[in-house]
Design a protein around this motif. Sequence first.
Motif: not given
Length: 160
Positions: A132-146
């Motif tokens: 589902i979200s493997g194309t996002l970087t760790k930083a992008e994932l943190k940004q989405v969550s934030r």
Amino acid sequence: MKAGGLQRELKRKTPFDSAQQEANLNVIRTADQMINRCGKFFRDYGLTTSQYNVLRILRNEGAALPSLEIGQRMVQTVPAITGLIDRLEKQDLVVRRRCDQDRRVVYVQITAAGKRLLRKIDEPLIDLHHQISGTLTKAELKQVSRLMEKVRAALEASDQ
């Protein structure tokens, strides 16, 4: 001006009324696709997403919890937690018992069968999250969550 991705996906001829509308509809469309993908995944294990959520909460707690507490910890709001627990109990995935001090309180605990089912689901679920979200970087994932937490905080504040 070139149409954005959602505008193209929806084959919308005119731009959205506002950036807020476009962002909100993007979140809703994405959430719908994620919910559908997760729903299909859990159906293969004989569960709904909400039933999995109850089992996950109970396993993580490591002890019985009052049914109302489970309802408060759910990722998605469920109007009928009692019915949800009824169905899990029929599958022998949870057991219930009434509180001796206050008969209105019902404690729910995951069974050994419920724990076995979760262990069976654990690794394939990690794989699904990566799909589902493997194309996002760790930083992008943190940004989405934030950003999602910021939106929820604003919604909660407006409900007060």
